[in-house]
Design an enzyme around this catalytic site. Structure first.
Site, mmCIF file in Angstrom:
data_model
loop_
_atom_site.group_PDB
_atom_site.id
_atom_site.type_symbol
_atom_site.label_atom_id
_atom_site.label_comp_id
_atom_site.label_asym_id
_atom_site.label_seq_id
_atom_site.Cartn_x
_atom_site.Cartn_y
_atom_site.Cartn_z
ATOM 1 N N SER A 77 0.832 -1.196 0.000
ATOM 2 C CA SER A 77 0.000 0.000 0.000
ATOM 3 C C SER A 77 0.874 1.256 0.000
ATOM 4 O O SER A 77 1.724 1.414 -0.864
ATOM 5 C CB SER A 77 -0.950 -0.032 1.206
ATOM 6 O OG SER A 77 -1.888 1.013 1.157
ATOM 7 N N ASP A 216 -5.087 -3.514 -3.527
ATOM 8 C CA ASP A 216 -4.117 -3.391 -2.436
ATOM 9 C C ASP A 216 -3.637 -4.757 -1.938
ATOM 10 O O ASP A 216 -4.428 -5.652 -1.660
ATOM 11 C CB ASP A 216 -4.801 -2.623 -1.301
ATOM 12 C CG ASP A 216 -3.897 -2.342 -0.123
ATOM 13 O OD1 ASP A 216 -2.736 -2.773 -0.135
ATOM 14 O OD2 ASP A 216 -4.370 -1.677 0.814
#
EC number: 3.1.1.-
Length: 387
Positions: A77, A216
């Site tokens: 992320s 993600d």
């Protein structure tokens, strides 16, 4: 005469021990891991700035960069974004961002990335357009193979239902992973409900089109990518002589620095069994990702700290984490200037805190110790290469 002989024996023993220590340090494999957490990336950004500053002082080199000292840098992320910033080369083949440019990057671009006016009620909270724009602007056309050190950036393919790990060492067997860094970084940041998933395509070794449909990497329970980064290092040990010292999972030969983005212990951010007994799908959906990320980070740290302790190498592993975030600092997408200032202060204050209840050493002291090891190791390898 006996005294002289004893003295000479002592000198030989000291020299032998020193030589062994230097040899051991030279063989060390160094790994940096950076957690996900949206705007909370300001916290590890502050820590990275401190560490790089220490390395510059120790080596008397203002151009020293973190990529010069770490064999593997991994992130999930926002940690994937930081990884790209400190490993992607500029026109001079140096990292396009110094560590002291990370926090200003968040302050400049965070409010536009997390702009609530772009959100949709029946869709992702943010459209991701500005995020992609700034990634393309900063990272250009660079690809994975151009990274200045080994990287490990995670994402998850929602079509194949499998994690995708972008590393340099995978490219010989899987050239389709040599994607553009901006595609990788957007994918790593595309947290469900926050940003739209990302589609892009590359080519296989046969020239066929290879498609990615990514979100993600924290979806693959790697909010803390430390174990992933270690795995990349140990896999390289099978083929790369520079990593040979950690074959057979010899963690004694590894230096691992893992940076978190903070967790909370606030009562109103946690839940009781009684409270959740009547929850439905919608209520669970709102918190389940946060719970799984917290759990995976805890278990990763627990496993690694246990392994390093069992090998009497606990000083080789440092987890830098703030466990008492409060208020707006717990939010991954609050990019108000007031909250970003608070997050920067959290990072600064963290340096003064003890590593743990059992270890009174402050994070600042621990990072200085780590910096000394990184600096000495780099010098030893440079001296060896000059012969």
């Amino acid at each position: 005469m006996a005294t002289t002989k004893s003295f000479l024996i002592l000198i030989v023993m000291i020299l032998a021990t020193t030589s062994s220590t230097f040899a051991s340090l030279e063989e060390m494999v160094t790994v940096l891991s950076i957690d996900g957490g949206g705007i909370k990336g300001i916290i590890p950004g502050t820590i990275l700035e401190f560490l790089e500053g220490q390395l510059q002082k120790m080596d008397n080199n203002a151009d020293a960069r973190l990529a010069d000292y770490f064999d593997v840098i991994g992130g999930t992320s926002t940690g994937g974004l930081l990884t790209a910033m400190i490993t992607t080369p500029n026109e001079n083949n140096r990292p396009f961002a110094a560590a002291n440019e990370i926090v200003p990057f968040y302050f400049e671009h965070g409010p536009h990335i997390f702009n609530s006016s772009t959100g949709q009620f029946f869709g992702p909270k943010y459209d991701g357009k500005y995020l992609m724009q700034v990634l393309q602007e900063k990272l250009g056309e660079t690809r994975v193979h151009q990274a200045l050190t080994e990287v490990a950036i995670s994402s998850f393919d929602i079509k194949t239902n499998k994690p995708v790990i972008f590393t340099k060492s995978n490219l010989a067997k899987s050239p389709e992973l040599d994607a553009k860094m901006y595609d990788i970084c957007y994918s790593a940041a595309a947290a469900p409900t926050y940003f739209p998933p990302h589609y892009f395509a590359t080519n296989t070794i046969n020239g066929d089109k290879y498609e990615f449909n990514l979100v993600d990497g924290a979806v693959a329970t790697v909010a803390d990518p430390a174990l992933l980064s270690v795995s990349v290092a140990t896999r390289r040990a099978q083929e790369d002589p520079a990593f040979a010292s950690i074959r057979s999972l010899n963690y004694k030969k590894m230096l691992l620095l893992s940076l978190g983005t903070g967790t909370t212990s606030e009562f109103d951010k946690t839940h009781t069994a009684e409270e959740t007994a009547k929850w439905g799908a919608l209520q669970w959906m709102l918190v389940i990702q946060q719970m799984t990320e917290a759990a995976s980070s805890y278990m990763t740290d627990y496993y690694l700290s246990t392994v390093f302790q069992d090998l009497h190498s606990q000083n080789n592993y440092l987890r830098v984490q703030e466990n008492a975030l409060t208020g707006t600092t717990t939010k991954a997408d609050d990019a108000s200037e007031a909250n970003m200032e608070l997050l920067a202060q959290v990072g600064e204050n963290l340096l003064k805190k003890p590593v743990s209840k059992d270890n009174p050493e402050t994070y600042e002291e621990a990072l200085k110790r780590f910096a000394k090891l990184l600096s000495d190791r780099k010098k030893l390898r440079a001296n060896k290469a000059s012969y």
